[in-house]
Design a protein around this motif. Structure first.
Motif, PDB file in Angstrom:
ATOM      1  N   SER A  80       0.998  -0.994   0.002  1.00 61.29           N
ATOM      2  CA  SER A  80       0.035   0.328  -0.064  1.00 61.29           C
ATOM      3  C   SER A  80       0.648   0.758  -0.262  1.00 61.29           C
ATOM      4  O   SER A  80      -0.190   2.578  -0.023  1.00 61.29           O
ATOM      5  CB  SER A  80      -0.868   0.107   1.458  1.00 61.29           C
ATOM      6  N   ALA A  81       1.913   1.390   0.592  1.00 63.25           N
ATOM      7  CA  ALA A  81       2.918   2.205   0.389  1.00 63.25           C
ATOM      8  C   ALA A  81       3.760   1.878  -0.554  1.00 63.25           C
ATOM      9  O   ALA A  81       4.164   4.275  -0.697  1.00 63.25           O
ATOM     10  CB  ALA A  81       4.232   1.765   1.559  1.00 63.25           C
ATOM     11  N   VAL A  82       3.883   1.757  -1.971  1.00 61.97           N
ATOM     12  CA  VAL A  82       4.001   1.770  -3.414  1.00 61.97           C
ATOM     13  C   VAL A  82       4.181   3.251  -3.835  1.00 61.97           C
ATOM     14  O   VAL A  82       5.221   3.651  -3.829  1.00 61.97           O
ATOM     15  CB  VAL A  82       4.009   0.049  -4.217  1.00 61.97           C
ATOM     16  N   PRO A  83       3.262   3.391  -4.512  1.00 65.31           N
ATOM     17  CA  PRO A  83       2.480   4.860  -5.066  1.00 65.31           C
ATOM     18  C   PRO A  83       3.426   5.987  -4.401  1.00 65.31           C
ATOM     19  O   PRO A  83       3.774   6.341  -4.937  1.00 65.31           O
ATOM     20  CB  PRO A  83       0.977   4.938  -4.703  1.00 65.31           C
ATOM     21  N   ALA A  84       3.206   5.895  -3.261  1.00 64.04           N
ATOM     22  CA  ALA A  84       3.831   7.205  -2.064  1.00 64.04           C
ATOM     23  C   ALA A  84       5.176   7.172  -2.090  1.00 64.04           C
ATOM     24  O   ALA A  84       6.066   8.052  -2.669  1.00 64.04           O
ATOM     25  CB  ALA A  84       3.397   7.528  -0.471  1.00 64.04           C
ATOM     26  N   LEU A  85       5.886   6.503  -1.870  1.00 63.61           N
ATOM     27  CA  LEU A  85       7.261   6.055  -2.320  1.00 63.61           C
ATOM     28  C   LEU A  85       8.147   6.205  -3.813  1.00 63.61           C
ATOM     29  O   LEU A  85       8.987   6.929  -4.239  1.00 63.61           O
ATOM     30  CB  LEU A  85       7.964   4.468  -2.168  1.00 63.61           C
ATOM     31  N   VAL A  86       7.184   5.757  -4.772  1.00 65.26           N
ATOM     32  CA  VAL A  86       7.153   6.243  -6.430  1.00 65.26           C
ATOM     33  C   VAL A  86       7.042   7.342  -6.536  1.00 65.26           C
ATOM     34  O   VAL A  86       8.312   7.786  -6.997  1.00 65.26           O
ATOM     35  CB  VAL A  86       6.608   5.607  -7.122  1.00 65.26           C
ATOM     36  N   ASN A  87       6.912   8.072  -5.804  1.00 64.13           N
ATOM     37  CA  ASN A  87       6.644   9.204  -5.899  1.00 64.13           C
ATOM     38  C   ASN A  87       7.648   9.871  -5.420  1.00 64.13           C
ATOM     39  O   ASN A  87       8.257  11.357  -5.695  1.00 64.13           O
ATOM     40  CB  ASN A  87       5.107  10.487  -5.689  1.00 64.13           C
ATOM     41  N   LEU A  88       8.096   9.927  -4.359  1.00 63.27           N
ATOM     42  CA  LEU A  88       9.786   9.761  -3.657  1.00 63.27           C
ATOM     43  C   LEU A  88      10.587   9.536  -4.904  1.00 63.27           C
ATOM     44  O   LEU A  88      11.887  10.358  -4.181  1.00 63.27           O
ATOM     45  CB  LEU A  88       9.253   9.837  -2.239  1.00 63.27           C
ATOM     46  N   LEU A  89       9.823   9.450  -5.787  1.00 62.40           N
ATOM     47  CA  LEU A  89      12.414   8.980  -6.166  1.00 62.40           C
ATOM     48  C   LEU A  89      12.416  10.608  -6.830  1.00 62.40           C
ATOM     49  O   LEU A  89      13.361   9.955  -7.337  1.00 62.40           O
ATOM     50  CB  LEU A  89      11.449   7.971  -7.613  1.00 62.40           C
TER      51      LEU A  89
END
Length: 482
Positions: A80-89
């Motif tokens: 569930s955290a992956v979309p937010a982490l991808v944005n942080l890239l």
């Protein structure tokens, strides 16, 4: 009125929940490994919806000092955290970008689209980010030549072996790791490392060998391979429990580059275990210092243990008695394939009490002690010599009196001016005889050979004033000392 009561009741419930959430968030990134471990276990029991709320709280920490703790928490939070982490890239902070990449890789399985976006970051303008992304890709099993190239630059190649490749198979090479010949053992590590993946099964099996030197050599070879194989990771996780500290150190140096929940869990537990080990050693040391020992106990050999195949035995001993009756007993232990261990004891009516231990290390190859008298007082001089030809050494001086030892301050620098291209390349030669404390050292010019300083020699004497050893006289000349 009823609505007010309901609203008040809800407020009473929500505030503690918010406070509880804030507390757990802080514990997840705590520098205290026990608190962090308990918080991670609590986080793992929450529902996906509850975990998502913690993901929002933890995102800012990926750019902070506790980024690794936050990455570990994201591994527990899950997909569930992956979309937010991808944005942080795309974050301007390189620490946040690199940590977000690690967090994405720690959440298994990694989706192909996430892997693609990670690979784009291999061309990041920041080399630190490139390395973290390369480690992340290799940890999830993505074969990428660019990632491998980035990591090769991080780990430069080793030197050359001293001897030829041993005969036989990998299985025949493993026993050479325990050779009493240090060069032969080092060569075995080199050739096993150079053999690459075919040697890995033998090396992993060797991590369970009863001989600590074989386990150490196997761990060193695996560490130098820099391979991101699951079986190496699993073997190193087991090796974190090895009784030999050097094996544990090497296992850690493998696992810190592995971006996986299992590796992070193991390293966190290892932090806790190391704290417990240090506490146990401190308790043992305090007990050894507070309890009296008999002379037989003081002179007893130090047995072999999980780190060593051979015992240490007494090679030198002497007593020094001060004018007021204070007596120290100094015992030097030496042994095969083991560094010196010097122990200073204070003799009292109920027995011998340990004052201090001095031991050789990987960089200190010799420890010695001597007693001398100066102006009617008794002193102890302990010297530790660094490895190499420079005769660099650290000296400690103690006055023996009042039932104990008082350490002296020592000079911080030589009070002499050096000319252009002049330098003091080696440690001073010293002589501490009763009421005669002398030293001498050479001065090298640029271009001098290691053996032969041509800018002259300095000779002088020390004096002791109160609790300080000081320079008394200095004389520079071109006379070669006899």
């Amino acid at each position: 009125m009823a609505r007010q009561i309901v609203a008040a009741t809800i407020g009473i419930v929500l505030i503690p929940l918010a406070v509880s959430g804030q507390i757990l968030s802080q514990q997840l990134i705590s520098s205290d490994p026990v608190s962090c471990q308990a918080a991670l276990r609590r986080l793992a029991t929450l529902s996906p919806e509850q975990k998502s709320r913690y993901a929002r709280r933890l995102l800012p920490w990926l750019g902070g000092k506790q980024a690794n703790r936050a990455v570990h928490a994201f591994a527990k939070i899950g997909p569930s955290a992956v979309p937010a982490l991808v944005n942080l890239l795309q974050d301007p902070d390189p620490v946040a970008r690199g940590s977000a990449a690690k967090a994405i890789a720690a959440i298994r399985p990694v989706e192909p689209e996430s892997s693609r976006k990670l690979r784009l970051l291999l061309k990041d303008k920041d080399s630190w980010v490139q390395r973290r992304v390369a480690e992340s890709l290799m940890s999830i099993g993505v074969a990428d030549e660019e990632a491998e190239s980035i990591l090769r630059e991080q780990w430069p190649p080793d030197g050359s072996p001293a001897g030829p490749k041993p005969a036989g198979t990998f299985t025949d090479w493993i026993p050479l790791l325990a050779s009493d010949d240090v060069i032969a053992a080092a060569d075995a590590v080199y050739y096993l490392k150079s053999a690459g993946e075919p040697a890995v099964p033998d090396l992993i099996a060797a991590l369970k060998n009863q001989n600590p030197k074989i386990r150490w050599g196997a761990a060193e070879a695996l560490q130098k391979m820099h391979l991101f194989r699951p079986d190496i990771e699993a073997g190193c996780i087991r090796a974190l429990q090895d009784p030999f500290p050097r094996v544990r150190d090497l296992a850690r140096s493998v696992l810190i580059y592995r971006v996986s929940e299992a590796a992070m869990d193991a390293l966190l537990q290892d932090e806790i275990a190391e704290i417990a080990r240090k506490k146990a050693l401190l308790q043992s040391s305090l007990q050894e210092k507070t309890q009296p020992h008999s002379r037989a106990e003081v002179l007893a050999p130090i047995p072999a243990g999980p780190e060593h195949n051979y015992p240490l035995e007494v090679s030198n001993q002497f007593e020094m008695k001060a004018p007021d009756g204070t007596t120290v007993f100094v015992v030097l232990f030496t042994g095969k394939q083991r560094g010196d261990s010097l122990r200073v004891w204070i003799a009292r009516q109920d027995g011998y009490h340990l004052f201090k231990k001095f031991r050789a290390t990987d960089s200190v190859n010799h420890v010695s002690a001597e007693g001398f008298r100066y102006h009617g007082k008794a002193y102890l001089h302990v010297k530790r010599v660094w490895e190499g030809t420079g005769y660099q050494h650290r000296d400690e001086f103690f006055r023996i009196e009042g039932g104990g030892l008082t350490q002296l301050q020592t000079p911080k620098a030589v009070p002499i001016e050096l000319g252009p291209d002049e330098g003091i390349w080696k440690g001073a030669m010293e002589s501490f005889k009763d009421d005669n404390l002398e030293f001498q050292f050479g001065i090298w010019k640029k271009g001098d050979g290691n053996c032969c300083p041509t800018a002259g020699w300095v000779k002088g004497t020390y004096t002791i004033l109160g609790n300080e050893l000081k320079y008394a006289t200095l004389h520079r000349s071109n006379d070669i000392p006899k």
